[in-house]
Design an enzyme around this catalytic site. Structure first.
Site, PDB file in Angstrom:
ATOM      1  N   PRO A  88       0.827  -1.220   0.000  1.00 58.06           N
ATOM      2  CA  PRO A  88       0.000   0.000   0.000  1.00 58.06           C
ATOM      3  C   PRO A  88       0.860   1.269   0.000  1.00 58.06           C
ATOM      4  O   PRO A  88       0.422   2.330  -0.416  1.00 58.06           O
ATOM      5  CB  PRO A  88      -0.794  -0.108   1.308  1.00 58.06           C
ATOM      6  N   GLU A 115       2.354  -7.425   8.406  1.00 54.51           N
ATOM      7  CA  GLU A 115       2.367  -5.973   8.242  1.00 54.51           C
ATOM      8  C   GLU A 115       3.413  -5.549   7.228  1.00 54.51           C
ATOM      9  O   GLU A 115       3.654  -4.353   7.046  1.00 54.51           O
ATOM     10  CB  GLU A 115       2.663  -5.306   9.595  1.00 54.51           C
ATOM     11  N   ARG A 157       0.691  -9.898 -20.735  1.00 58.56           N
ATOM     12  CA  ARG A 157      -0.090  -9.677 -21.949  1.00 58.56           C
ATOM     13  C   ARG A 157       0.605  -8.696 -22.900  1.00 58.56           C
ATOM     14  O   ARG A 157       0.243  -8.619 -24.071  1.00 58.56           O
ATOM     15  CB  ARG A 157      -1.510  -9.248 -21.658  1.00 58.56           C
ATOM     16  N   ASP A 172      -6.259  -0.798 -25.565  1.00 60.08           N
ATOM     17  CA  ASP A 172      -6.725  -0.892 -24.170  1.00 60.08           C
ATOM     18  C   ASP A 172      -7.035   0.510 -23.661  1.00 60.08           C
ATOM     19  O   ASP A 172      -6.501   1.486 -24.150  1.00 60.08           O
ATOM     20  CB  ASP A 172      -5.592  -1.433 -23.273  1.00 60.08           C
TER      21      ASP A 172
HETATM   22  O1  LIG Z   1      -2.021  -4.734   0.421  1.00 59.16           O
HETATM   23  C1  LIG Z   1      -1.283  -4.548  -0.518  1.00 59.16           C
HETATM   24  O2  LIG Z   1      -0.108  -5.264  -0.724  1.00 59.16           O
HETATM   25  C2  LIG Z   1       0.057  -6.401   0.079  1.00 59.16           C
HETATM   26  C3  LIG Z   1       0.719  -6.076   1.379  1.00 59.16           C
HETATM   27  C4  LIG Z   1       2.088  -5.851   1.423  1.00 59.16           C
HETATM   28  C5  LIG Z   1       2.692  -5.539   2.624  1.00 59.16           C
HETATM   29  C6  LIG Z   1       1.921  -5.468   3.784  1.00 59.16           C
HETATM   30  C7  LIG Z   1       0.559  -5.698   3.731  1.00 59.16           C
HETATM   31  C8  LIG Z   1      -0.044  -6.014   2.525  1.00 59.16           C
HETATM   32  C9  LIG Z   1      -1.577  -3.519  -1.529  1.00 59.16           C
HETATM   33  C10 LIG Z   1      -2.625  -2.617  -1.489  1.00 59.16           C
HETATM   34  N1  LIG Z   1      -2.528  -1.844  -2.584  1.00 59.16           N
HETATM   35  N2  LIG Z   1      -1.465  -2.263  -3.302  1.00 59.16           N
HETATM   36  C11 LIG Z   1      -0.850  -3.268  -2.666  1.00 59.16           C
END
Ligand SMILES: O=C(OCc1ccccc1)c1cn[nH]c1
Length: 243
Positions: A88, A115, A157, A172
């Site tokens: 995120p 996390e 793709r 696209d």
């Molecule tokens: O949750 C996501 O990645 C997985 C992830 C990685 C690290 C810790 C928690 C979760 C994500 C959300 N938007 N883009 C990616």
């Protein structure tokens, strides 16, 4: 192109055996390898996580395990891969970035869980290879595996030979072919369905008229749903954006 994915849930990547990516792998166009991170964990419990320094909820994936895994995976091929890490906290995934990655010989995707991953892992990796953190959007998943499926499919793709008809990638949404606009509505047989007829202009043979109609629908849809994209186009092309 080679793509390695490192995860504690390798079965989450099973969909990469199916459909477009699966066919491309069997055709030898893609070399996709999925690795179980626990293979580099030691001890009877094969722990891959530990409590975060400074406190806070949840657990973090540890540097020694990820370091050992990335050392092995990124030294097992020709040259140096680009390391992609879904999180995120990453920069937004865009088709432009995907297109850039599709030109690379080798990608490695690191799937975080809990996390996330000890920050030193990416700091250390960045001394040996390009590292990019990538966000799919402003929400939180339980781990990087679903994001890895998205990245692998989006990149695959665009690899030459993978799509039956390369033109479909050019048209696209977000691709250059549509000038960065959203795709126009599309129709196929039957000509009328539940009282709804296919727009006449599409049933005529005049391609210039069809192209104009599609462009107008793309502009309308983009203005309605993604004014930010339209602003970017106008900023780039001025009024010509509406040509
Ligand atoms: O949750 C996501 O990645 C997985 C992830 C990685 C690290 C810790 C928690 C979760 C994500 C959300 N938007 N883009 C990616």
């Amino acid at each position: 192109m080679r793509i390695d994915v490192v995860t504690i849930f390798p079965d989450y990547l099973a969909p990469l055996d199916e459909a477009l990516v699966g066919r491309a792998r069997r055709a030898g166009l893609l070399d996709v390898r999925v690795h179980d991170l626990r293979g580099w964990a030691s001890g009877v419990h094969k722990a891959v996580d530990d409590a975060p320094y400074g406190g806070g909820p949840g657990m973090l994936m540890t540097a020694p395990v990820w370091g050992a895994a990335l050392d092995d995976v990124t030294s097992s091929g020709d040259g140096v891969p680009r390391l992609l890490v879904p999180t995120p906290a990453g920069a937004p995934l865009t088709q432009r970035r995907v297109a850039g990655w599709a030109g690379e010989p080798w990608l490695v995707v690191a799937c975080g869980r809990y996390e996330g991953i000890d920050a030193r892992v990416l700091e250390d990796a960045a001394t040996r290879m390009p590292v990019e953190e990538v966000s799919l959007g402003d929400y939180v998943l339980a781990g990087g595996e679903v994001a890895a499926l998205v990245v692998v499919e989006a990149v695959s793709r665009l690899v030459p030979g993978v799509l039956g008809n390369p033109e479909s990638a050019e048209l696209d949404s977000f691709a250059e072919g549509t000038g960065g606009l959203l795709e126009a509505p599309a129709y196929t047989r039957p000509e009328t369905w539940r009282g709804r007829a296919v727009p006449d202009v599409l049933r005529g043979g005049n391609h210039a008229v069809v192209d104009r109609w599609r462009r107008d629908r793309s502009l309308e849809r983009t203005a309605a749903v993604r004014p930010d994209l339209l602003d970017a186009l106008v900023a780039r092309h001025g009024a010509a954006a509406f040509d």
